[in-house]
Design an enzyme around this catalytic site. Sequence first.
Site, PDB file in Angstrom:
ATOM      1  N   HIS A 356      27.075  53.134  24.563  1.00  0.00           N
ATOM      2  CA  HIS A 356      27.026  51.804  25.192  1.00  0.00           C
ATOM      3  C   HIS A 356      28.259  50.957  24.967  1.00  0.00           C
ATOM      4  O   HIS A 356      28.278  49.785  25.360  1.00  0.00           O
ATOM      5  CB  HIS A 356      25.827  51.002  24.690  1.00  0.00           C
ATOM      6  CG  HIS A 356      24.511  51.546  25.104  1.00  0.00           C
ATOM      7  ND1 HIS A 356      23.865  51.148  26.250  1.00  0.00           N
ATOM      8  CD2 HIS A 356      23.709  52.474  24.531  1.00  0.00           C
ATOM      9  CE1 HIS A 356      22.714  51.788  26.353  1.00  0.00           C
ATOM     10  NE2 HIS A 356      22.605  52.611  25.324  1.00  0.00           N
ATOM     11  N   LYS A 544      25.310  35.370  28.259  1.00  0.00           N
ATOM     12  CA  LYS A 544      25.436  36.664  27.588  1.00  0.00           C
ATOM     13  C   LYS A 544      25.789  36.381  26.134  1.00  0.00           C
ATOM     14  O   LYS A 544      26.006  35.224  25.787  1.00  0.00           O
ATOM     15  CB  LYS A 544      26.527  37.527  28.229  1.00  0.00           C
ATOM     16  CG  LYS A 544      27.839  36.777  28.504  1.00  0.00           C
ATOM     17  CD  LYS A 544      28.844  37.621  29.269  1.00  0.00           C
ATOM     18  CE  LYS A 544      28.600  37.629  30.742  1.00  0.00           C
ATOM     19  NZ  LYS A 544      28.055  38.902  31.232  1.00  0.00           N
ATOM     20  N   ARG A 545      25.875  37.412  25.289  1.00  0.00           N
ATOM     21  CA  ARG A 545      26.308  37.179  23.914  1.00  0.00           C
ATOM     22  C   ARG A 545      27.696  36.557  23.909  1.00  0.00           C
ATOM     23  O   ARG A 545      28.496  36.796  24.820  1.00  0.00           O
ATOM     24  CB  ARG A 545      26.330  38.502  23.130  1.00  0.00           C
ATOM     25  CG  ARG A 545      24.973  38.954  22.698  1.00  0.00           C
ATOM     26  CD  ARG A 545      24.318  37.971  21.752  1.00  0.00           C
ATOM     27  NE  ARG A 545      24.913  38.033  20.431  1.00  0.00           N
ATOM     28  CZ  ARG A 545      24.339  38.615  19.386  1.00  0.00           C
ATOM     29  NH1 ARG A 545      23.156  39.153  19.478  1.00  0.00           N
ATOM     30  NH2 ARG A 545      24.960  38.640  18.208  1.00  0.00           N
ATOM     31  N   LYS A 550      34.148  38.927  26.157  1.00  0.00           N
ATOM     32  CA  LYS A 550      33.378  38.421  27.303  1.00  0.00           C
ATOM     33  C   LYS A 550      34.016  37.150  27.879  1.00  0.00           C
ATOM     34  O   LYS A 550      33.635  36.670  28.939  1.00  0.00           O
ATOM     35  CB  LYS A 550      31.922  38.176  26.910  1.00  0.00           C
ATOM     36  CG  LYS A 550      31.190  39.472  26.541  1.00  0.00           C
ATOM     37  CD  LYS A 550      29.730  39.219  26.204  1.00  0.00           C
ATOM     38  CE  LYS A 550      29.011  40.427  25.645  1.00  0.00           C
ATOM     39  NZ  LYS A 550      28.560  41.376  26.700  1.00  0.00           N
ATOM     40  N   THR A 652      24.478  44.008  32.428  1.00  0.00           N
ATOM     41  CA  THR A 652      23.224  44.089  33.188  1.00  0.00           C
ATOM     42  C   THR A 652      22.848  42.706  33.707  1.00  0.00           C
ATOM     43  O   THR A 652      22.130  42.606  34.706  1.00  0.00           O
ATOM     44  CB  THR A 652      22.078  44.663  32.328  1.00  0.00           C
ATOM     45  OG1 THR A 652      22.128  44.039  31.043  1.00  0.00           O
ATOM     46  CG2 THR A 652      22.207  46.148  32.167  1.00  0.00           C
ATOM     47  N   LYS A 656      21.115  41.312  37.337  1.00  0.00           N
ATOM     48  CA  LYS A 656      19.988  40.373  37.468  1.00  0.00           C
ATOM     49  C   LYS A 656      20.386  39.208  38.358  1.00  0.00           C
ATOM     50  O   LYS A 656      19.629  38.777  39.242  1.00  0.00           O
ATOM     51  CB  LYS A 656      19.573  39.843  36.092  1.00  0.00           C
ATOM     52  CG  LYS A 656      18.973  40.895  35.194  1.00  0.00           C
ATOM     53  CD  LYS A 656      18.921  40.477  33.725  1.00  0.00           C
ATOM     54  CE  LYS A 656      18.739  41.705  32.849  1.00  0.00           C
ATOM     55  NZ  LYS A 656      19.026  41.450  31.436  1.00  0.00           N
TER      56      LYS A 656
HETATM   57  C1  26W Z   1      26.231  48.742  14.858  1.00  0.00           C
HETATM   58  C2  26W Z   1      26.396  47.413  15.513  1.00  0.00           C
HETATM   59  C3  26W Z   1      26.230  47.523  16.989  1.00  0.00           C
HETATM   60  C4  26W Z   1      25.029  47.123  17.554  1.00  0.00           C
HETATM   61  C5  26W Z   1      24.848  47.233  18.911  1.00  0.00           C
HETATM   62  C6  26W Z   1      27.224  48.029  17.773  1.00  0.00           C
HETATM   63  C7  26W Z   1      27.041  48.142  19.126  1.00  0.00           C
HETATM   64  C8  26W Z   1      25.853  47.755  19.680  1.00  0.00           C
HETATM   65  C9  26W Z   1      25.596  47.945  21.146  1.00  0.00           C
HETATM   66  C10 26W Z   1      26.042  49.309  21.564  1.00  0.00           C
HETATM   67  C11 26W Z   1      26.225  46.872  21.952  1.00  0.00           C
HETATM   68  C12 26W Z   1      25.608  46.696  23.315  1.00  0.00           C
HETATM   69  O1  26W Z   1      24.572  46.072  23.459  1.00  0.00           O
HETATM   70  N1  26W Z   1      26.288  47.192  24.333  1.00  0.00           N
HETATM   71  C13 26W Z   1      25.964  46.802  25.680  1.00  0.00           C
HETATM   72  O2  26W Z   1      25.079  47.736  26.249  1.00  0.00           O
HETATM   73  C14 26W Z   1      24.654  47.318  27.534  1.00  0.00           C
HETATM   74  C15 26W Z   1      23.618  48.292  28.013  1.00  0.00           C
HETATM   75  O3  26W Z   1      24.191  49.537  28.253  1.00  0.00           O
HETATM   76  C16 26W Z   1      25.844  47.230  28.474  1.00  0.00           C
HETATM   77  O4  26W Z   1      25.401  46.731  29.703  1.00  0.00           O
HETATM   78  C17 26W Z   1      26.900  46.296  27.895  1.00  0.00           C
HETATM   79  O5  26W Z   1      28.053  46.301  28.705  1.00  0.00           O
HETATM   80  C18 26W Z   1      27.249  46.719  26.489  1.00  0.00           C
HETATM   81  O6  26W Z   1      28.126  45.787  25.885  1.00  0.00           O
END
Ligand code: 26W
Length: 812
Positions: A356, A544-545, A550, A652, A656
Amino acid sequence: MFSDKEEFKQAFSQKLEAELSKTVKTATEVDAYRALGSLLREKIGKKWLATDQRYVQNKEKQVYYFSMEFLIGRLLGNNLLNMKMLGIVSEGLQDLGFDLNRVEEEESDAGLGNGGLGRLAACFLDSLASLGLAGHGYGIRYKYGMFDQQFIDGNQVELPDLWLSREFVWEIRRPEEAVEVRFRGHVSSSEDEEGGLHFDHHDYEQVQAIPYDVPVIGYNNETINTLRLWSVEANMDDTIRKAAKQEEFGNFLHHKRSLEEISEFLYPDDSHEEGKRLRLKQEYFLVSAGVQSAVRTFEQLGLPWTAFLEKVALHINDTHPAMVIPELMRILMDDKQMGWEEAWEITTASVSYTNHTTLSEALESWPVDMVRSLLPRIFMIIEEINERFCQSLWEQYPGEFDRIAELAIIADGQVKMAHLSIVGSHSINGVAKLHTEILKKREMKIFHDTFPDRFNNKTNGITHRRWLMHANNPLADLITDTIGEHWIDDPGRLTDLLAYQDDREVLERIQTIKQQNKEAFASWVYATKGITLDPQSIFDVHIKRLHGYKRQLLNALHIMHLYNRIKMDPSLDMTPRTFIFGAKAAQSYHYAKKIIKLINTIADVVNNDPVVSGKLKVVFLENYSVSLAERIIPAADVSEQISTASKEASGTGNMKLMMNGAVTLGTMDGANVEIHELVGSDNIYTFGLSSEEVLEYYRSGGYSAKQIYETDDIVRQTVDQLIHYSPFSKGDTEFQEIYDSLVHHNDEFFVLKDFRAYVAAQQQIDFDYRDKQVWNRKCLINIAHAGKFSSDRTIQEYASDIWRIGPGNMVK
Ligand code: 26W
């Protein structure tokens, strides 16, 4: 379910009396929520059981979606929608003096996730059930979910999310399905008569993983799947007895607490890997509980182990649950006495992995010492996987030390979870076309060269049931009125709307609905924040976050620039604009928090200056969450998707907003590229560097932010306002760090580089919005193409290409 409203009313009143000792007259909205929850649970009980029985009887292949996050939000409204009971219940409640919308608000917004990855998991569950597919979620029942955000003096303050303090009516605790998870201890090996090695894990610490099952109700069908959330309980009977003897109750309580920490809270960071021991414990807890439970269910089928890969698919949502691989190996070898080769074949054929993010700081790696001491047997297996993998590489690429070192799972004292996930699975997918290409050509190139067939793309999606039918019912009704209802089961058919792109009446109705949604949103903002919004202005939405990549900062600088222009020329001819923000920053992400403070400061200045009132408004809504998104999105005109190209894997929120008729203002990043491909340049505003240009700048070091700052007067004037005396800085050093990041640290996210192009795109929007007919047409075209981004399409692709399942397992 209920044949009519009267039947529902009677059942509801009986529930109130029997379970809560209340009458319709004395019941509060909380009571109504609890009674309704209990009533619906009762209604779905049989179907839920029947779904399980059907799966067992037909021996259907089951998918288990392992995810550390499920950002499910509120379930009441959606469950009613999927059960086709929304009408009866809402009218029935109204007769009894309750407003369903207000009853819905009594449910906690289950924030068991950070952002995109967690919400995607929730949309996927809805699609799996709605398509009648046998797919279930395995997650953690965190006691505290995503923190509550408050602004104090414009700064983000985090408060614990006490979501379980209100009754969560959907879960069922199932102690009889508990499993044991073991940590620490030692492993000894012994040889049997035939020379086979056996491993024995002893002196371990053991916790109970207790499942809480949440039904996942399919839309208008017979399927109810399960989201199984695991909670830890320390089973201390033994320890208690020992402690009683040794009079060590203090230690005992301390120890118990330390074990119970495991399912206490969600790590509130969605991009930064911290390497914390508790997080590793959480990951293994989820993995071990989930794999044991999946194995147990498989064993009930009474099939030989060779059938496992035909009956079970284990999917890992990013690398967080990657220990599914060594855990399944452990169970097959140590508990089921299988040899390495056979266990490995079953494991790799069962496991698949989604990546992701390409942000390097998000890549998980764990110190070898930590894994070895916390999970000794798992570590041994990872070591063995690594050794065998390196050995096979050596045979394939003799002498290529560098390649092997780069691919190894264990290197520099770290276990690399992405490497483990790739080596131990049969499918690796990215989440949008561009993202998958970047993985294949850059980030994971060397793996792609080694295992080209394992890589594939699955562009993300969102459930049109929650995000269109439920969040924006008037628009859904208009669509049905216009093209019929087939789009509900086949959202790809939304393209039928294209036939109406020049139909004045349909376009006007789209506009009226948007207008009404904006008015409803404005009244809500006024009621909760006391800020008046002009529903005639453009609602420009950035939700978004909060993260550097971003680029909320780019949006903020543009607002400062607009403010300056109006101040210079108060009669400036512009379309009034309302900038709406929603974003949480990770607790430890200092820079992101400064940007929150900056936006709040800008809002304060802009909203209190009579010279710009009537033209500009800025609202930063606190505590962005699934339910807040459901309010904002139907009211949006412009969708800000302005990440530094190459950095947003998919996005995403873009989908939406598009589905609700907002027009995208975006970079050519993530799934924006595919939105652009579908709607064409006339119906999206794209700007800025391409991903190739960004990646090339990073490689060559050829970008100079300072040069832009020095040569572009508008950039300099705006950026200087961060630190020089100005309405925004008031002369203090609050925003020095932001200024420095742009001017002295070479603007890592190319904010200054893209500034002019962004301003120009915004000006074009200002201009185009004036012709309502033209604008409404853009809205329609966006809605019409949004069916491609239904998670039903995404899940169908996962089902046929990766998991090899179909409804009733037609796909073999
Ligand atoms: C370990 C810490 C950590 C936690 C969560 C690292 C990375 C993440 C996720 C992979 C971050 C995340 O939410 N990525 C997002 O995933 C969405 C669903 O696929 C995408 O639409 C976003 O672009 C992407 O940033």
